[in-house]
Write an enzyme that holds these catalytic residues in place. Sequence first.
Site, PDB file in Angstrom:
ATOM      1  N   LYS A  13      -4.071   3.280   3.072  1.00  0.00           N
ATOM      2  CA  LYS A  13      -5.227   2.523   2.573  1.00  0.00           C
ATOM      3  C   LYS A  13      -6.402   3.469   2.316  1.00  0.00           C
ATOM      4  O   LYS A  13      -7.147   3.295   1.340  1.00  0.00           O
ATOM      5  CB  LYS A  13      -5.601   1.443   3.588  1.00  0.00           C
ATOM      6  CG  LYS A  13      -4.498   0.385   3.714  1.00  0.00           C
ATOM      7  CD  LYS A  13      -4.688  -0.492   4.932  1.00  0.00           C
ATOM      8  CE  LYS A  13      -3.583  -1.535   5.051  1.00  0.00           C
ATOM      9  NZ  LYS A  13      -3.579  -2.230   6.346  1.00  0.00           N
ATOM     10  N   GLY A  27      -2.014 -10.787   8.046  1.00  0.00           N
ATOM     11  CA  GLY A  27      -1.591 -12.156   8.329  1.00  0.00           C
ATOM     12  C   GLY A  27      -1.240 -12.870   7.036  1.00  0.00           C
ATOM     13  O   GLY A  27      -1.650 -12.465   5.940  1.00  0.00           O
ATOM     14  N   ILE A  75      -9.625  -9.283   2.528  1.00  0.00           N
ATOM     15  CA  ILE A  75     -10.982  -8.872   2.127  1.00  0.00           C
ATOM     16  C   ILE A  75     -10.981  -8.380   0.686  1.00  0.00           C
ATOM     17  O   ILE A  75     -10.189  -7.515   0.331  1.00  0.00           O
ATOM     18  CB  ILE A  75     -11.498  -7.701   3.009  1.00  0.00           C
ATOM     19  CG1 ILE A  75     -11.391  -8.032   4.488  1.00  0.00           C
ATOM     20  CG2 ILE A  75     -12.922  -7.331   2.640  1.00  0.00           C
ATOM     21  CD1 ILE A  75     -11.756  -6.864   5.388  1.00  0.00           C
ATOM     22  N   GLU A 113      -5.050  -5.891  -5.037  1.00  0.00           N
ATOM     23  CA  GLU A 113      -6.179  -6.230  -4.152  1.00  0.00           C
ATOM     24  C   GLU A 113      -5.762  -6.318  -2.683  1.00  0.00           C
ATOM     25  O   GLU A 113      -6.481  -5.858  -1.788  1.00  0.00           O
ATOM     26  CB  GLU A 113      -6.794  -7.568  -4.599  1.00  0.00           C
ATOM     27  CG  GLU A 113      -8.008  -8.011  -3.813  1.00  0.00           C
ATOM     28  CD  GLU A 113      -9.128  -6.986  -3.828  1.00  0.00           C
ATOM     29  OE1 GLU A 113      -9.729  -6.761  -4.870  1.00  0.00           O
ATOM     30  OE2 GLU A 113      -9.406  -6.400  -2.752  1.00  0.00           O
ATOM     31  N   LYS A 123       0.829  -1.241   0.000  1.00  0.00           N
ATOM     32  CA  LYS A 123       0.000   0.000   0.000  1.00  0.00           C
ATOM     33  C   LYS A 123       0.842   1.260   0.000  1.00  0.00           C
ATOM     34  O   LYS A 123       0.398   2.289  -0.493  1.00  0.00           O
ATOM     35  CB  LYS A 123      -0.978   0.042   1.175  1.00  0.00           C
ATOM     36  CG  LYS A 123      -0.342  -0.059   2.545  1.00  0.00           C
ATOM     37  CD  LYS A 123      -0.476  -1.441   3.060  1.00  0.00           C
ATOM     38  CE  LYS A 123       0.513  -1.765   4.121  1.00  0.00           C
ATOM     39  NZ  LYS A 123       0.345  -3.134   4.593  1.00  0.00           N
TER      40      LYS A 123
HETATM   41  P1  NAP Z   1       8.209  -9.298   5.332  1.00  0.00           P
HETATM   42  O1  NAP Z   1       7.764 -10.438   6.156  1.00  0.00           O
HETATM   43  O2  NAP Z   1       9.130  -8.301   5.936  1.00  0.00           O
HETATM   44  O3  NAP Z   1       8.893  -9.906   4.010  1.00  0.00           O
HETATM   45  C1  NAP Z   1       9.604  -9.118   3.092  1.00  0.00           C
HETATM   46  C2  NAP Z   1      10.320 -10.028   2.110  1.00  0.00           C
HETATM   47  O4  NAP Z   1      10.961  -9.227   1.128  1.00  0.00           O
HETATM   48  C3  NAP Z   1      11.427 -10.886   2.744  1.00  0.00           C
HETATM   49  O5  NAP Z   1      11.451 -12.124   2.108  1.00  0.00           O
HETATM   50  C4  NAP Z   1      12.707 -10.104   2.451  1.00  0.00           C
HETATM   51  O6  NAP Z   1      13.829 -10.950   2.309  1.00  0.00           O
HETATM   52  C5  NAP Z   1      12.366  -9.509   1.094  1.00  0.00           C
HETATM   53  N1  NAP Z   1      13.023  -8.219   0.860  1.00  0.00           N
HETATM   54  C6  NAP Z   1      12.737  -7.024   1.432  1.00  0.00           C
HETATM   55  N2  NAP Z   1      13.510  -6.050   0.927  1.00  0.00           N
HETATM   56  C7  NAP Z   1      14.329  -6.665   0.016  1.00  0.00           C
HETATM   57  C8  NAP Z   1      15.364  -6.217  -0.839  1.00  0.00           C
HETATM   58  N3  NAP Z   1      15.726  -4.920  -0.874  1.00  0.00           N
HETATM   59  N4  NAP Z   1      15.962  -7.125  -1.650  1.00  0.00           N
HETATM   60  C9  NAP Z   1      15.601  -8.410  -1.629  1.00  0.00           C
HETATM   61  N5  NAP Z   1      14.615  -8.900  -0.848  1.00  0.00           N
HETATM   62  C10 NAP Z   1      13.993  -8.038  -0.033  1.00  0.00           C
HETATM   63  O7  NAP Z   1       6.965  -8.475   4.774  1.00  0.00           O
HETATM   64  P2  NAP Z   1       5.439  -8.960   4.673  1.00  0.00           P
HETATM   65  O8  NAP Z   1       4.759  -8.793   5.980  1.00  0.00           O
HETATM   66  O9  NAP Z   1       5.374 -10.250   3.985  1.00  0.00           O
HETATM   67  O10 NAP Z   1       4.835  -7.785   3.750  1.00  0.00           O
HETATM   68  C11 NAP Z   1       5.072  -7.759   2.370  1.00  0.00           C
HETATM   69  C12 NAP Z   1       4.180  -6.684   1.739  1.00  0.00           C
HETATM   70  O11 NAP Z   1       2.815  -7.022   1.950  1.00  0.00           O
HETATM   71  C13 NAP Z   1       4.356  -5.280   2.329  1.00  0.00           C
HETATM   72  O12 NAP Z   1       4.180  -4.335   1.318  1.00  0.00           O
HETATM   73  C14 NAP Z   1       3.225  -5.194   3.332  1.00  0.00           C
HETATM   74  O13 NAP Z   1       2.836  -3.870   3.602  1.00  0.00           O
HETATM   75  C15 NAP Z   1       2.157  -5.948   2.601  1.00  0.00           C
HETATM   76  N6  NAP Z   1       1.108  -6.519   3.444  1.00  0.00           N
HETATM   77  C16 NAP Z   1       1.451  -7.246   4.519  1.00  0.00           C
HETATM   78  C17 NAP Z   1       0.442  -7.811   5.291  1.00  0.00           C
HETATM   79  C18 NAP Z   1       0.759  -8.636   6.505  1.00  0.00           C
HETATM   80  O14 NAP Z   1      -0.156  -9.053   7.191  1.00  0.00           O
HETATM   81  N7  NAP Z   1       2.031  -8.896   6.801  1.00  0.00           N
HETATM   82  C19 NAP Z   1      -0.874  -7.629   4.934  1.00  0.00           C
HETATM   83  C20 NAP Z   1      -1.206  -6.872   3.795  1.00  0.00           C
HETATM   84  C21 NAP Z   1      -0.179  -6.329   3.047  1.00  0.00           C
HETATM   85  P3  NAP Z   1      14.433 -11.768   3.585  1.00  0.00           P
HETATM   86  O15 NAP Z   1      13.393 -12.787   3.900  1.00  0.00           O
HETATM   87  O16 NAP Z   1      15.691 -12.382   3.123  1.00  0.00           O
HETATM   88  O17 NAP Z   1      14.598 -10.727   4.665  1.00  0.00           O
HETATM   89  N1  HSE Z   2       0.227  -3.786   9.352  1.00  0.00           N
HETATM   90  C1  HSE Z   2      -0.955  -3.961   8.601  1.00  0.00           C
HETATM   91  C2  HSE Z   2      -2.129  -4.134   9.536  1.00  0.00           C
HETATM   92  C3  HSE Z   2      -0.816  -5.163   7.701  1.00  0.00           C
HETATM   93  O1  HSE Z   2      -1.912  -4.308  10.731  1.00  0.00           O
HETATM   94  O2  HSE Z   2      -3.263  -4.084   9.090  1.00  0.00           O
HETATM   95  C4  HSE Z   2      -1.877  -5.194   6.649  1.00  0.00           C
HETATM   96  O3  HSE Z   2      -1.727  -4.156   5.742  1.00  0.00           O
END
Ligand code: NAP
Ligand code: HSE
Length: 429
Positions: free
Chosen positions: A205, A303, A136, A129, A105
């Site tokens: 968002k 999650g 959702i 999405e 986002k």
């Molecule tokens: P995360 O757990 O921190 O995972 C990030 C991944 O990207 C890791 O595998 C990391 O590698 C890799 N990475 C980050 N920067 C990098 C770089 N410069 N070069 C190469 N690899 C890189 O993040 P996440 O929670 O999955 O979130 C991912 C995205 O989804 C974000 O935009 C977040 O806002 C969005 N999102 C997350 C959630 C949620 O519930 N977590 C929900 C909705 C949206 P390593 O594993 O080697 O560190």
């Molecule tokens: N940090 C965000 C939250 C993840 O708590 O809703 C989903 O975008």
Amino acid sequence: MSKVIKIGLLGSGTVGTGVVRVLKENGADIAKKAGAAVVVKKVLVRDVNKKRPYLEDVELTDNAQEIVNDPEIDIVVELMGGLHPAFEYMMEAMKNGKHVVTANKDVVAQMGHELLDMAEAKGVDFRFEASVGGGIPIITPLKECLTGNRITEIMGIVNGTTNYMLTQMTEKGSDYAAVLKEAQEKGYAEANPAADVEGLDAARKAAILGSIAFNSRVSLDKVSVEGITHIEPADINYAKELGYVIKLLAVAKDYGDKGVNVRVHPVFLAKTHPLASVNDVFNAIFIRGNAIGDAMFYGRGAGSLPTASAVTADIVSETRNLVSGTHSMVGCTCYNHRNFCPLEETESSYYVRLHVDDEPGVLGRIATAFGESGVSLKSVIQTRKVENHAEIVAVTHVVQHKHLQMAADILNGLSVVNSIRSVIRVEQD
Ligand code: NAP
Ligand code: HSE
């Protein structure tokens, strides 16, 4: 099934691992629905030596060029987070004719315009999405299913971390720092959780939702943001006593000729409001349209697997497009240029909690300060003493924000007012 669509993941942390798991566990059904098998060809990570569940048989790389320039890869899925280099990688992938899916986002709220322009120029799709509401479905419903409506209002609980925290603090009296830690451990919170608790994640968002709802670009710097860091246990207890719950809401509202306003702030929400029972990590987005009336979308807002559900939906849509040799009809929908209604002009009822000197005549002076500012009071209660002060809680009728600010300025100048502890909007059913 002979056709295979190859995807490359940029990042495989919480969400990326979930996507690989969903594609593995539900792969047979997904292939039938998509008309092709979806195979993860390569995954970008920072540390290729780290052991990762579900990725044992997937090739890892720390070089993004191996994905965005790989002619065999049809869809690039960006799940690394942050603005840079995620933005550049996605632009490059689209320049190379690849469809792009993201859950990011930050980048959609701030650079969505450039990304959508690039998608249009290259005849590919840019889908996001999962960027709002986690699992959702909300972007596609707004852009497609509700496209016949003029949207007048959106109110959403769009941050799972803060909703989880407020729920635990309300129901269990939990300590702020302890519940924030729990939310981090469960994978809900952003890498820097300040973005969650200070409202910035919800603001991103809100900007995305507002832009789609009003067909007019809402830039992030226009969104006024207030988080939950100043909410005290006393506010949570007063909310309960008065028949409300405290929720952090993203609000996008059409004020007609005055323009549109998009903002994030905590509210005292009447317990009878449909959003009031949305608890823990659940998110919900309440939409008012001039044809559908009221509608609400509810589910897990963060999650690994819930977010992967939304990302996978985008991957499947693109796979279908690739199989049928088309690309999606709905790109950027910001064809209008609506004015932005300043926060001062918006209206609400307010809860105001004050610490004042405990002496005769104080209540009268406070009521006068509100009255002089054109703020009419609905109720005033004084039930507690805090240290040497009396605690007063006033709930106002609906007033313009600028009048409430005027009252706060006068109150702050009164010698009998020790401090204004909280000012929180009140939303009725
Ligand atoms: P995360 O757990 O921190 O995972 C990030 C991944 O990207 C890791 O595998 C990391 O590698 C890799 N990475 C980050 N920067 C990098 C770089 N410069 N070069 C190469 N690899 C890189 O993040 P996440 O929670 O999955 O979130 C991912 C995205 O989804 C974000 O935009 C977040 O806002 C969005 N999102 C997350 C959630 C949620 O519930 N977590 C929900 C909705 C949206 P390593 O594993 O080697 O560190
Ligand atoms: N940090 C965000 C939250 C993840 O708590 O809703 C989903 O975008």
